[in-house]
Design an enzyme around this catalytic site. Sequence first.
Site, short mmCIF file in Angstrom:
data_model
loop_
_atom_site.label_atom_id
_atom_site.label_comp_id
_atom_site.label_asym_id
_atom_site.label_seq_id
_atom_site.Cartn_x
_atom_site.Cartn_y
_atom_site.Cartn_z
N HIS A 66 48.61 41.74 43.18
CA HIS A 66 47.73 42.75 42.59
C HIS A 66 48.01 44.15 43.12
CE1 HIS A 66 45.52 43.16 46.36
NE2 HIS A 66 45.58 41.84 46.46
N ARG A 126 40.64 42.24 41.51
CA ARG A 126 41.88 42.97 41.73
C ARG A 126 43.07 42.32 41.05
NH1 ARG A 126 40.11 40.60 46.51
NH2 ARG A 126 41.59 39.45 47.84
N GLU A 132 42.84 34.41 46.82
CA GLU A 132 43.40 34.55 48.16
C GLU A 132 42.70 33.59 49.12
OE1 GLU A 132 45.75 34.86 49.97
OE2 GLU A 132 46.14 37.01 50.16
N HIS A 168 47.61 36.93 44.86
CA HIS A 168 47.42 37.65 46.12
C HIS A 168 48.55 37.31 47.08
CE1 HIS A 168 43.24 38.22 44.66
NE2 HIS A 168 43.43 37.01 44.18
#
Length: 217
Positions: A17, A66, A90, A158
Amino acid sequence: MNGQARVRGRKIVLWRHGQTAWNLERRFQGSTDIPLTETGIAQARRSARLLAALRPDAIVSSDLKRAAATADELVSITGLEVRHHEALRETYAGVWQGLTGDEIQEKYGEQYAAWKRGEPVRRGGGELETEVADRAAPVVLAAADALPDGGTLVVASHGGAIRVTIGRLLGLAPHTWESLGGLSNCCWSVLGEGARGWRLMEHNAGTLPEPVLGDDD
Protein backbone atom coordinates in the site's frame (compact mmCIF):
# COMPACT_ATOMS: atom_id res chain seq x y z
CA MET A 1 3.39 -34.36 -20.63
CA ASN A 2 5.86 -37.17 -19.79
CA GLY A 3 4.71 -37.21 -16.18
CA GLN A 4 5.57 -33.53 -15.68
CA ALA A 5 3.09 -31.00 -14.29
CA ARG A 6 1.89 -28.45 -16.82
CA VAL A 7 3.31 -24.98 -16.20
CA ARG A 8 0.55 -22.42 -16.69
CA GLY A 9 2.80 -19.36 -16.83
CA ARG A 10 0.90 -17.35 -14.23
CA LYS A 11 2.26 -14.35 -12.32
CA ILE A 12 1.47 -12.92 -8.88
CA VAL A 13 2.20 -9.25 -8.21
CA LEU A 14 2.30 -8.52 -4.46
CA TRP A 15 1.82 -4.76 -4.07
CA ARG A 16 2.37 -2.84 -0.85
CA HIS A 17 0.00 0.00 0.00
CA GLY A 18 0.86 3.70 -0.25
CA GLN A 19 2.22 5.94 2.45
CA THR A 20 0.37 6.56 5.73
CA ALA A 21 0.99 9.02 8.55
CA TRP A 22 2.18 6.16 10.74
CA ASN A 23 4.71 5.15 8.08
CA LEU A 24 6.16 8.67 8.29
CA GLU A 25 6.26 8.46 12.09
CA ARG A 26 7.75 4.95 11.86
CA ARG A 27 4.96 3.50 13.99
CA PHE A 28 4.12 -0.20 13.87
CA GLN A 29 0.73 -0.28 12.17
CA GLY A 30 -0.15 -3.96 12.19
CA SER A 31 -3.89 -4.40 11.85
CA THR A 32 -4.66 -0.81 12.93
CA ASP A 33 -6.78 0.73 10.16
CA ILE A 34 -4.77 3.79 9.11
CA PRO A 35 -5.72 5.65 5.88
CA LEU A 36 -3.39 6.82 3.13
CA THR A 37 -1.89 10.30 3.17
CA GLU A 38 -2.29 12.53 0.11
CA THR A 39 1.21 11.41 -0.88
CA GLY A 40 0.11 7.80 -0.45
CA ILE A 41 -2.84 8.33 -2.78
CA ALA A 42 -0.51 9.86 -5.38
CA GLN A 43 1.88 6.92 -5.02
CA ALA A 44 -0.98 4.47 -5.55
CA ARG A 45 -2.16 6.39 -8.61
CA ARG A 46 1.29 6.37 -10.19
CA SER A 47 2.01 2.70 -9.52
CA ALA A 48 -1.48 1.69 -10.65
CA ARG A 49 -0.79 3.20 -14.07
CA LEU A 50 2.32 1.05 -14.34
CA LEU A 51 0.68 -2.14 -13.10
CA ALA A 52 -2.25 -1.64 -15.47
CA ALA A 53 0.23 -2.10 -18.32
CA LEU A 54 0.72 -5.69 -17.12
CA ARG A 55 -2.94 -6.31 -18.02
CA PRO A 56 -3.91 -8.01 -14.76
CA ASP A 57 -6.72 -10.52 -14.82
CA ALA A 58 -7.71 -10.27 -11.16
CA ILE A 59 -7.19 -8.09 -8.09
CA VAL A 60 -7.49 -9.09 -4.43
CA SER A 61 -6.83 -6.83 -1.47
CA SER A 62 -6.62 -6.59 2.27
CA ASP A 63 -9.77 -4.99 3.64
CA LEU A 64 -7.81 -2.38 5.63
CA LYS A 65 -8.25 1.17 4.29
CA ARG A 66 -4.67 1.72 3.20
CA ALA A 67 -4.55 -1.40 1.03
CA ALA A 68 -8.14 -1.12 -0.24
CA ALA A 69 -7.61 2.49 -1.33
CA THR A 70 -4.40 1.48 -3.10
CA ALA A 71 -6.21 -1.32 -4.94
CA ASP A 72 -9.02 1.07 -5.91
CA GLU A 73 -6.59 3.09 -8.01
CA LEU A 74 -5.91 0.02 -10.16
CA VAL A 75 -9.61 -0.83 -10.26
CA SER A 76 -10.39 2.64 -11.63
CA ILE A 77 -8.02 2.08 -14.56
CA THR A 78 -8.69 -1.57 -15.37
CA GLY A 79 -12.40 -1.83 -14.55
CA LEU A 80 -11.75 -5.10 -12.74
CA GLU A 81 -13.58 -5.94 -9.55
CA VAL A 82 -11.54 -6.28 -6.38
CA ARG A 83 -12.17 -8.91 -3.73
CA HIS A 84 -11.33 -7.83 -0.19
CA HIS A 85 -10.05 -10.38 2.31
CA GLU A 86 -9.47 -9.98 6.03
CA ALA A 87 -6.89 -12.76 5.67
CA LEU A 88 -4.63 -10.38 3.72
CA ARG A 89 -4.34 -7.92 6.62
CA GLU A 90 -1.01 -7.02 8.16
CA THR A 91 0.27 -8.98 11.17
CA TYR A 92 -1.64 -8.30 14.37
CA ALA A 93 1.03 -7.23 16.85
CA GLY A 94 -0.91 -6.48 20.04
CA VAL A 95 0.72 -3.87 22.27
CA TRP A 96 3.40 -3.12 19.66
CA GLN A 97 0.82 -1.44 17.44
CA GLY A 98 1.08 2.32 17.50
CA LEU A 99 4.61 2.29 18.95
CA THR A 100 7.67 3.54 17.11
CA GLY A 101 10.60 1.23 16.49
CA ASP A 102 12.59 2.95 19.22
CA GLU A 103 9.73 2.55 21.69
CA ILE A 104 9.39 -1.14 20.86
CA GLN A 105 13.09 -1.76 21.40
CA GLU A 106 13.04 0.20 24.66
CA LYS A 107 9.99 -1.58 26.12
CA TYR A 108 10.25 -5.03 24.52
CA GLY A 109 13.92 -5.29 23.64
CA GLU A 110 14.35 -9.02 24.31
CA GLN A 111 11.27 -9.90 22.30
CA TYR A 112 12.40 -7.66 19.45
CA ALA A 113 15.88 -9.20 19.42
CA ALA A 114 14.45 -12.73 19.39
CA TRP A 115 12.24 -11.85 16.43
CA LYS A 116 15.21 -10.42 14.54
CA ARG A 117 17.13 -13.66 15.21
CA GLY A 118 14.37 -15.54 13.40
CA GLU A 119 12.78 -17.09 16.47
CA PRO A 120 9.00 -17.62 16.48
CA VAL A 121 7.76 -14.63 18.47
CA ARG A 122 4.26 -13.33 19.15
CA ARG A 123 5.22 -9.69 18.79
CA GLY A 124 3.27 -7.68 21.33
CA GLY A 125 1.24 -10.78 22.14
CA GLY A 126 -0.06 -10.97 18.58
CA GLU A 127 0.32 -13.37 15.67
CA LEU A 128 3.26 -15.54 14.72
CA GLU A 129 4.61 -14.92 11.24
CA THR A 130 3.70 -18.49 10.33
CA GLU A 131 0.10 -17.81 11.36
CA VAL A 132 -0.01 -14.80 9.04
CA ALA A 133 1.29 -16.99 6.21
CA ASP A 134 -1.29 -19.66 7.13
CA ARG A 135 -4.13 -17.20 6.51
CA ALA A 136 -2.73 -15.09 3.66
CA ALA A 137 -1.01 -17.59 1.38
CA PRO A 138 -4.11 -19.76 0.74
CA VAL A 139 -6.09 -16.68 -0.37
CA VAL A 140 -3.35 -15.73 -2.83
CA LEU A 141 -3.01 -19.29 -4.14
CA ALA A 142 -6.77 -19.69 -4.59
CA ALA A 143 -6.94 -16.46 -6.57
CA ALA A 144 -3.93 -17.52 -8.66
CA ASP A 145 -5.49 -20.92 -9.35
CA ALA A 146 -8.51 -19.14 -10.86
CA LEU A 147 -6.34 -17.26 -13.37
CA PRO A 148 -6.24 -18.23 -17.04
CA ASP A 149 -2.99 -19.65 -18.37
CA GLY A 150 -0.48 -16.80 -18.58
CA GLY A 151 -2.69 -14.67 -16.32
CA THR A 152 -1.62 -12.08 -13.75
CA LEU A 153 -2.97 -11.55 -10.24
CA VAL A 154 -2.38 -8.33 -8.29
CA VAL A 155 -2.49 -8.57 -4.50
CA ALA A 156 -2.73 -5.27 -2.58
CA SER A 157 -1.51 -5.92 0.94
CA HIS A 158 1.10 -4.97 3.55
CA GLY A 159 4.86 -5.30 3.87
CA GLY A 160 4.97 -7.96 6.56
CA ALA A 161 2.09 -9.99 5.16
CA ILE A 162 3.66 -9.90 1.71
CA ARG A 163 7.05 -11.02 3.03
CA VAL A 164 5.68 -14.09 4.79
CA THR A 165 3.43 -14.95 1.84
CA ILE A 166 6.42 -14.86 -0.49
CA GLY A 167 8.38 -17.02 1.93
CA ARG A 168 5.59 -19.56 2.11
CA LEU A 169 5.01 -19.69 -1.66
CA LEU A 170 8.72 -20.12 -2.32
CA GLY A 171 8.92 -22.92 0.25
CA LEU A 172 11.50 -21.10 2.39
CA ALA A 173 12.00 -22.02 6.04
CA PRO A 174 10.26 -19.46 8.29
CA HIS A 175 13.47 -18.41 10.07
CA THR A 176 14.83 -17.24 6.68
CA TRP A 177 11.88 -15.03 5.74
CA GLU A 178 13.58 -11.97 7.23
CA SER A 179 16.21 -12.31 4.49
CA LEU A 180 13.62 -10.90 2.09
CA GLY A 181 14.11 -7.14 2.31
CA GLY A 182 11.22 -4.80 2.99
CA LEU A 183 8.99 -3.17 0.39
CA SER A 184 8.84 0.59 -0.07
CA ASN A 185 5.39 2.17 -0.19
CA CYS A 186 3.58 1.21 -3.40
CA CYS A 187 6.38 -1.01 -4.62
CA TRP A 188 5.80 -4.65 -5.45
CA SER A 189 7.30 -8.10 -5.83
CA VAL A 190 6.56 -10.49 -8.68
CA LEU A 191 6.34 -14.26 -8.43
CA GLY A 192 6.39 -16.24 -11.65
CA GLU A 193 5.38 -19.82 -12.18
CA GLY A 194 8.28 -22.07 -13.08
CA ALA A 195 8.74 -25.77 -13.67
CA ARG A 196 9.54 -26.30 -9.98
CA GLY A 197 6.91 -24.00 -8.54
CA TRP A 198 6.76 -20.29 -7.76
CA ARG A 199 9.94 -18.26 -7.99
CA LEU A 200 10.83 -14.66 -7.18
CA MET A 201 11.20 -12.64 -10.38
CA GLU A 202 11.35 -9.12 -8.90
CA HIS A 203 11.45 -7.67 -5.40
CA ASN A 204 10.71 -4.12 -4.21
CA ALA A 205 10.20 -3.00 -7.80
CA GLY A 206 8.76 0.35 -8.80
CA THR A 207 9.16 0.10 -12.55
CA LEU A 208 7.92 -2.34 -15.15
CA PRO A 209 10.02 -5.50 -15.59
CA GLU A 210 12.64 -5.87 -18.27
CA PRO A 211 13.14 -9.25 -19.94
CA VAL A 212 15.93 -11.43 -18.53
CA LEU A 213 18.56 -11.75 -21.21
CA GLY A 214 20.97 -14.59 -20.52
CA ASP A 215 21.18 -18.28 -19.79
CA ASP A 216 19.54 -18.19 -16.35
CA ASP A 217 16.03 -17.01 -17.20
